[in-house]
Scaffold this active site. Structure first.
Site, mmCIF file in Angstrom:
data_model
loop_
_atom_site.group_PDB
_atom_site.id
_atom_site.type_symbol
_atom_site.label_atom_id
_atom_site.label_comp_id
_atom_site.label_asym_id
_atom_site.label_seq_id
_atom_site.Cartn_x
_atom_site.Cartn_y
_atom_site.Cartn_z
ATOM 1 N N ASP A 1 2.525 -1.256 11.633
ATOM 2 C CA ASP A 1 3.070 -1.732 10.360
ATOM 3 C C ASP A 1 4.095 -2.845 10.546
ATOM 4 O O ASP A 1 4.909 -2.808 11.476
ATOM 5 C CB ASP A 1 3.755 -0.517 9.698
ATOM 6 C CG ASP A 1 4.360 -0.829 8.357
ATOM 7 O OD1 ASP A 1 3.593 -0.986 7.401
ATOM 8 O OD2 ASP A 1 5.600 -0.907 8.274
ATOM 9 N N GLU B 1 -0.464 -5.295 11.497
ATOM 10 C CA GLU B 1 -0.298 -5.848 10.159
ATOM 11 C C GLU B 1 0.689 -6.989 10.277
ATOM 12 O O GLU B 1 1.885 -6.777 10.483
ATOM 13 C CB GLU B 1 0.261 -4.793 9.188
ATOM 14 C CG GLU B 1 0.314 -5.324 7.773
ATOM 15 C CD GLU B 1 1.512 -4.877 6.955
ATOM 16 O OE1 GLU B 1 1.439 -4.968 5.722
ATOM 17 O OE2 GLU B 1 2.529 -4.441 7.536
#
Ligand code: GLC
Ligand code: MG
Length: 614
Positions: free
Chosen positions: A240, A309
């Site tokens: 993330d 990401e």
């Protein structure tokens, strides 16, 4: 069934032969690319299905989806034909950012179940040959994580776990150390009374940023990867918010972006040259690659992967894969967010440009990936219109490389309706909903639509954490399973097709210059040492009928077999098209031609070889 179609198509060939050429001479060849074919490790052609656990299936009727709910639905996931599931965070969390604020990286949040449930889920998924990927959130923790409590207390060993700084004084008032802004608006700094310092948070104040200049933090995070990928046999991690890992040490103010329409509370107001994609951030990622590959090697197991990401400029995104010659490796792939920007006016040119840019930039040793949405962006069906869902699902499945599907895309699920009152997205509710409509991600997170019973089958009829979309009676899994040409059945056939598209020689992407709504992608699939199978994908993304489409090579009238067609298509699967054809608005096809030497990718290098001469 087949005959009338043949006649119509053939009639068109006869009457408008020369028109065909005028269109063909204007086709714009964009990409002819070679794609490696030998190494076919599982992830290189995988379809990864993103599950948003809170909204997938609520087995205990408490309003919140859970791990047992996912276990109940594993047969559905198996039937979809996907290779792996990626679960948005399921770890212990106060849920200020729906699990992206983790207070214990090694335990499961009671909302979702227990560690035993997760172990059962991994086992049950593996039994069905479905791999499991977790969401690893390394940039920050919850402010309730014990590390943060210890750090705020300056407990020995934990002082530097986070990014702490003294404030400045302006007009006798204490103000943050610099002008940095959070991705969720307002200052990226919050004052901590106990420590008498500010701490950095690139997201919510309840999500303090970890300090990657602390070697203890670096080690802690690698140990967590070991815990899941080694001890618990998890197959990979989605990582993330990677660009935010490290910030410039001298805390210099960031320059203004000068982008119109933003004020000094907005993230876009600044140009993030000191808080994103810093050189040290890449080193952290490269180090994780070595660590994860060691886990795979030491277990002699199937490859553990990770994907980053990293929404950033393409050049910065590519660097997360590694360097250009592969002597330094990073993520197995870094998400390609180019299709996230699609909207109702997007053209075939936009699609082709996005594919082309990735092709130009991504060194050929690396693997493409394609996706249409996720839990942070409005659903693709709402952005482009439900009628284009099949065409786009067909495109991302047809392109070589990894496909990622956000749960619900397979049924063309649209955004739900959520009012601020019912809103749960902390980033959008935090300032009394002043920016709720423009910034809320609740719309794309409403409960999954299984059937037309109460609460769409998400649970047994109790409350739900977000309201169920009122579209569920028409749009749900059960209804679509029963309808042959539904989005869902097309999605499942696509996954079947992907298994025959594994060996890859080359792709070609083009669209006619005088019709910006037609997209054509061709793939050459090695059939034997001297033949290729040729598959063509063609999509009319526009609202006008496109006529006289001819994708035959070399002036030969070619026979195409319809392998797949969009739900509203006039062409049934299995039917045959000879020569040119017509595509209705939003119609898309995947066609296959028989093996033949002249289709060899190596022999096709010029656009003119596709042109059909009169
Ligand atoms: C990522 C997640 C998003 C989350 C943010 C902070 O962008 O996808 O949902 O809010 O990181 O962790
Ligand atoms: Mg529940």
């Amino acid at each position: 069934m087949v005959l009338p179609i043949l006649l119509t198509v053939f009639a068109t060939v006869v009457t408008v032969n020369c028109d065909v050429i005028s269109i063909k001479e204007n086709w714009n060849d964009i990409v002819i690319s070679s794609v490696a074919s030998e190494d076919q490790d599982w992830w290189k052609t995988a379809t990864i299905y993103q599950i948003y656990p809170r909204s997938f299936r609520d087995s205990d009727n408490d309003g919140v989806g859970d791990l047992k709910g996912i276990i109940e639905k594993l047969d559905y996931i198996k039937d979809l034909g996907v290779s792996a599931i990626w679960l948005s965070p399921i770890f212990k969390s106060p849920q200020m950012d729906q699990g992206y604020d983790i207070s214990d990286f090694r335990d499961i949040d009671p909302d979702y179940g227990t560690l035993d449930d997760f172990i059962e889920l991994i086992q049950a998924a593996h039994n069905r040959s479905i791999r499991v990927i977790i969401d690893f959130v390394p940039n920050h923790t919850s402010d309730q994580h014990e590390w943060f409590l210890l750090s705020a207390n300056k407990t020995e060993g934990y002082e530097d776990y986070y990014v702490w700084a003294d404030g400045r004084e302006e007009n006798g008032k204490r103000v943050p150390p610099n002008n940095w802004i959070s991705a969720f608006k307002y200052s990226a700094w919050t004052w901590n009374e106990q420590r008498q310092q500010f701490y950095l948070h690139q997201y919510l104040a309840q999500q303090p940023d970890l300090n990657y200049r602390s070697q203890e933090v670096v080690k802690e995070m690698k140990d967590i990867l070991t815990f899941w990928l080694d001890t618990h046999n998890v197959d990979g991690a989605r990582i993330d918010a990677v660009p935010h890992l490290v910030e410039a040490a001298n805390l210099t103010d960031e320059p203004l972006s000068n982008i119109d329409g933003y004020s000094d509370i907005d993230y876009e107001y600044l140009n993030h040259i000191y808080t994103k994609n810093q050189p040290e951030t890449y080193d952290v990622v490269y180090d994780w690659r070595a660590h994860i590959d060691n886990i795979t090697k030491s277990k002699n197991a199937s490859t553990r992967i990770f994907m980053t990401e990293s929404a950033a400029d393409i050049d910065d995104v590519i660097k997360y894969y590694g360097n250009t010659n592969g002597s330094i490796l990073g993520a197995y792939f870094s998400f390609n967010f180019f299709f996230i920007g699609l909207n109702e006016n997007s053209t075939a040119e936009d699609l082709a440009d996005a594919i082309n840019t990735w092709h130009d930039k991504l060194p050929s040793i690396y693997t493409y990936n394609w996706l249409l949405g996720n839990h942070d962006n409005h659903r693709i069906a709402s952005k482009v219109g439900v009628e284009k869902v099949d065409g786009l699902n067909m495109l991302v499945a047809f392109l070589p490389g990894v496909q990622i599907t956000y749960n619900g895309e397979e049924i063309g699920m649209e955004n739900g309706n959520v009012t601020c009152e019912d809103g749960q997205d902390g980033s959008a509710t935090k300032d009394n909903c002043t920016h709720y409509e423009s910034s809320s991600r609740d719309y794309e997170r409403t409960p999954f639509q299984w059937d037309d019973t109460i609460n769409a089958g998400f649970n047994a009829g109790n409350k739900t954490w977000l309201p169920v979309s009122d579209k569920y009676k028409e749009c749900n899994v059960a209804a679509q399973l029963a309808q042959d040409n539904s989005h869902l059945n097309i999605y499942m056939r696509l996954q079947e097709l992907r298994s025959s598209l594994k060996a890859q020689d080359a792709i070609l992407v083009d669209h006619p210059r005088d019709n910006k709504y037609l997209l054509h992608v061709r793939r050459y699939i090695t059939a034997s040492s001297n033949t290729s199978d040729v598959y063509d994908y063609i999509f009319n993304i526009g609202s006008e009928v496109a006529e006289n489409i001819d994708i035959s090579p070399d002036g030969n009238v070619t026979t195409f077999k319809v392998v797949l067609s969009s739900g509203d298509s006039q062409f049934k699967v299995g039917s045959v098209i000879i020569g040119n054809f017509t595509l209705s608005p939003y119609e898309s096809l995947i066609l296959r031609t028989d093996q033949s030497n002249k289709w060899r990718a190596s022999s096709i290098t010029l656009a003119s070889q596709y042109l059909r001469k009169c």
